[in-house]
Design an enzyme around this catalytic site. Structure first.
Site, PDB file in Angstrom:
ATOM      1  CG  MET A  55      39.942  46.719  41.882  1.00  0.00           C
ATOM      2  SD  MET A  55      40.888  47.504  43.189  1.00  0.00           S
ATOM      3  CE  MET A  55      42.573  47.291  42.633  1.00  0.00           C
ATOM      4  CB  THR A  75      53.233  44.950  38.112  1.00  0.00           C
ATOM      5  OG1 THR A  75      53.578  45.787  39.210  1.00  0.00           O
ATOM      6  CG2 THR A  75      54.290  43.854  38.038  1.00  0.00           C
ATOM      7  CE1 TYR A 102      52.066  41.001  41.648  1.00  0.00           C
ATOM      8  CE2 TYR A 102      53.262  43.088  41.708  1.00  0.00           C
ATOM      9  CZ  TYR A 102      52.172  42.336  41.293  1.00  0.00           C
ATOM     10  OH  TYR A 102      51.197  42.931  40.522  1.00  0.00           O
TER      11      TYR A 102
HETATM   12  N1  LIG Z   1      46.662  46.074  42.258  1.00  0.00           N
HETATM   13  C1  LIG Z   1      47.628  46.768  41.675  1.00  0.00           C
HETATM   14  O1  LIG Z   1      48.025  47.849  42.147  1.00  0.00           O
HETATM   15  C2  LIG Z   1      48.267  46.270  40.407  1.00  0.00           C
HETATM   16  C3  LIG Z   1      49.243  47.074  39.790  1.00  0.00           C
HETATM   17  C4  LIG Z   1      49.818  46.637  38.593  1.00  0.00           C
HETATM   18  C5  LIG Z   1      49.422  45.429  38.035  1.00  0.00           C
HETATM   19  N2  LIG Z   1      48.501  44.658  38.661  1.00  0.00           N
HETATM   20  C6  LIG Z   1      48.115  43.385  38.046  1.00  0.00           C
HETATM   21  O2  LIG Z   1      46.776  43.493  37.606  1.00  0.00           O
HETATM   22  C7  LIG Z   1      46.141  42.230  37.657  1.00  0.00           C
HETATM   23  C8  LIG Z   1      44.832  42.358  38.409  1.00  0.00           C
HETATM   24  O3  LIG Z   1      45.122  42.802  39.722  1.00  0.00           O
HETATM   25  P1  LIG Z   1      44.000  43.281  40.743  1.00  0.00           P
HETATM   26  O4  LIG Z   1      44.544  44.451  41.448  1.00  0.00           O
HETATM   27  O5  LIG Z   1      42.675  43.367  40.060  1.00  0.00           O
HETATM   28  O6  LIG Z   1      44.049  42.074  41.777  1.00  0.00           O
HETATM   29  P2  LIG Z   1      42.872  41.167  42.342  1.00  0.00           P
HETATM   30  O7  LIG Z   1      41.697  41.980  42.715  1.00  0.00           O
HETATM   31  O8  LIG Z   1      43.515  40.300  43.391  1.00  0.00           O
HETATM   32  O9  LIG Z   1      42.502  40.295  41.081  1.00  0.00           O
HETATM   33  C9  LIG Z   1      43.271  39.206  40.654  1.00  0.00           C
HETATM   34  C10 LIG Z   1      42.335  38.100  40.290  1.00  0.00           C
HETATM   35  O10 LIG Z   1      43.117  36.990  39.830  1.00  0.00           O
HETATM   36  C11 LIG Z   1      42.530  35.822  40.372  1.00  0.00           C
HETATM   37  N3  LIG Z   1      43.478  34.719  40.425  1.00  0.00           N
HETATM   38  C12 LIG Z   1      44.409  34.467  41.374  1.00  0.00           C
HETATM   39  N4  LIG Z   1      45.024  33.293  41.123  1.00  0.00           N
HETATM   40  C13 LIG Z   1      44.462  32.809  39.980  1.00  0.00           C
HETATM   41  C14 LIG Z   1      44.634  31.628  39.240  1.00  0.00           C
HETATM   42  N5  LIG Z   1      45.522  30.695  39.617  1.00  0.00           N
HETATM   43  N6  LIG Z   1      43.863  31.428  38.136  1.00  0.00           N
HETATM   44  C15 LIG Z   1      42.949  32.340  37.767  1.00  0.00           C
HETATM   45  N7  LIG Z   1      42.720  33.488  38.433  1.00  0.00           N
HETATM   46  C16 LIG Z   1      43.474  33.717  39.538  1.00  0.00           C
HETATM   47  C17 LIG Z   1      42.064  36.213  41.760  1.00  0.00           C
HETATM   48  O11 LIG Z   1      41.095  35.309  42.218  1.00  0.00           O
HETATM   49  P3  LIG Z   1      40.905  35.069  43.814  1.00  0.00           P
HETATM   50  O12 LIG Z   1      40.527  36.395  44.387  1.00  0.00           O
HETATM   51  O13 LIG Z   1      39.853  34.032  43.880  1.00  0.00           O
HETATM   52  O14 LIG Z   1      42.247  34.605  44.305  1.00  0.00           O
HETATM   53  C18 LIG Z   1      41.504  37.612  41.501  1.00  0.00           C
HETATM   54  O15 LIG Z   1      40.134  37.564  41.149  1.00  0.00           O
HETATM   55  C19 LIG Z   1      47.150  41.265  38.307  1.00  0.00           C
HETATM   56  O16 LIG Z   1      47.776  40.526  37.304  1.00  0.00           O
HETATM   57  C20 LIG Z   1      48.150  42.191  38.961  1.00  0.00           C
HETATM   58  O17 LIG Z   1      49.423  41.608  39.018  1.00  0.00           O
HETATM   59  C21 LIG Z   1      47.889  45.058  39.825  1.00  0.00           C
END
Ligand SMILES: NC(=O)c1ccc[n+]([C@@H]2O[C@H](COP(=O)([O-])OP(=O)(O)OC[C@H]3O[C@@H](n4cnc5c(N)ncnc54)[C@H](OP(=O)(O)O)[C@@H]3O)[C@@H](O)[C@H]2O)c1
Length: 283
Positions: A11, A100, A124
């Site tokens: 995302m 995060t 996490y």
């Molecule tokens: N969502 C939130 O509210 C939030 C809040 C604060 C911080 N964050 C951080 O922001 C970042 C992005 O989060 P998001 O919400 O965009 O989540 P997301 O949609 O799940 O995106 C994370 C991406 O990382 C990929 N990924 C997972 N394992 C991996 C690996 N071993 N090597 C390379 N890529 C990998 C996933 O691929 P697959 O889908 O193929 O597994 C997915 O495309 C993350 O680091 C998360 O911790 C998120």
């Protein structure tokens, strides 16, 4: 500038790709292109692409999943980030790591600044904090960007899930004892674009302005876009029984951003209204 984005299929990764490719030479790599848990491949990928900046947005963001499968959480969020940090150092790239609000325990009364001590209460949060520490120790030129409660196109998020349930006629029960700052991925991507434009290295809290409980966030979503008459019941975290505990307060004060004199990100309600007009949310 040459920028490589990990997790580009996610995302936030998509928003970063869309925003940054307007001005930069962007290599967007999905997990299929590069699994960061493989050190050799990560070194090779960065060696080939020769980016000046790597934005490490890849990670395992499933909070309850991490609690159920800690080995995977540590492998992806901690060791995977170490691999990216080592590869950045080898390739001469600066590293921007996405972290995060869940690195904090939520016990502080006021919003958390970049100078508050983390104390994660979930696997996490702990694995993301370990990722921060690898980046801090292995790459001197780094930005650690902590954000929270992300929503935006192209991913699983609270706004989309809530509207889907409401449109299916489900009764909604949402916690009102966890407070945070909902943040729109495209606003965060624009802020990151500004940040990586100069050597303002270190820890950054970047969220949309303002804070609310999940229940208040849900009420705002339903008011603007939900079916009329949807029932929304406030509940406590203890009623949910989820595998991972969440911090009660995870509001991030964008303190360093303010100290630099940069204008705050817009209020989360304005950002929400923009996202609600996105075609992926049309009923
Ligand atoms: N969502 C939130 O509210 C939030 C809040 C604060 C911080 N964050 C951080 O922001 C970042 C992005 O989060 P998001 O919400 O965009 O989540 P997301 O949609 O799940 O995106 C994370 C991406 O990382 C990929 N990924 C997972 N394992 C991996 C690996 N071993 N090597 C390379 N890529 C990998 C996933 O691929 P697959 O889908 O193929 O597994 C997915 O495309 C993350 O680091 C998360 O911790 C998120």
């Amino acid at each position: 500038m040459k920028i490589l984005i990990t997790g580009a299929g996610g995302m936030l990764g998509r928003a970063l790709g869309d925003t940054l490719s307007a001005e930069h030479d962007v290599t967007a790599v999905t997990r299929g292109d590069l699994d960061v848990t493989d050190l050799g491949r990560t070194l090779a990928a960065l060696g080939r692409a020769k980016p000046q900046v790597v934005i490490h947005a890849g990670g395992w963001a499933d909070v309850d999943g991490c609690e159920r499968d800690p080995d995977r959480a540590w492998r992806v969020n901690a060791l995977g980030s170490r691999n990216v940090a080592v590869a950045c150092q080898e390739a001469g790239a600066a590293c921007c790591y996405i972290s995060t609000d869940y690195v904090f325990d939520g016990e502080k009364r006021d919003p958390y600044t970049e100078f508050d001590a983390p104390n994660p209460i979930s696997c996490y949060g702990a694995s993301k904090l370990a990722g921060e520490r690898y980046v801090q120790t292995l790459t001197p030129r780094h930005w650690i960007v902590r954000s929270s409660w992300l929503f935006g196109p192209g991913g699983k998020n609270f706004v989309k899930t809530l509207l889907t349930k409401a449109r299916a006629g489900q009764e909604l029960r949402v916690v009102d004892d966890q407070v945070g700052s909902p943040t729109y991925t495209s606003d965060l991507a624009r802020a990151i674009s500004r940040l990586i434009g100069g050597p303002h290295y270190g820890i950054w809290h970047l969220t949309n302005n303002g804070a609310c409980s999940w229940h208040r966030f849900a009420a705002a979503i339903l008011d603007a876009a939900g079916p009329k008459g949807t029932r929304l019941e406030p509940i406590g975290s203890k009623d949910l029984q989820r595998p991972a505990p969440r911090p009660r307060n995870s509001v991030l004060r964008n303190y360093c951003w303010t100290l630099e004199g940069w204008p705050p990100l817009r209020p989360w309600g304005d950002a929400l209204r923009e996202y609600l007009a996105h075609p992926e949310l049309s009923a």
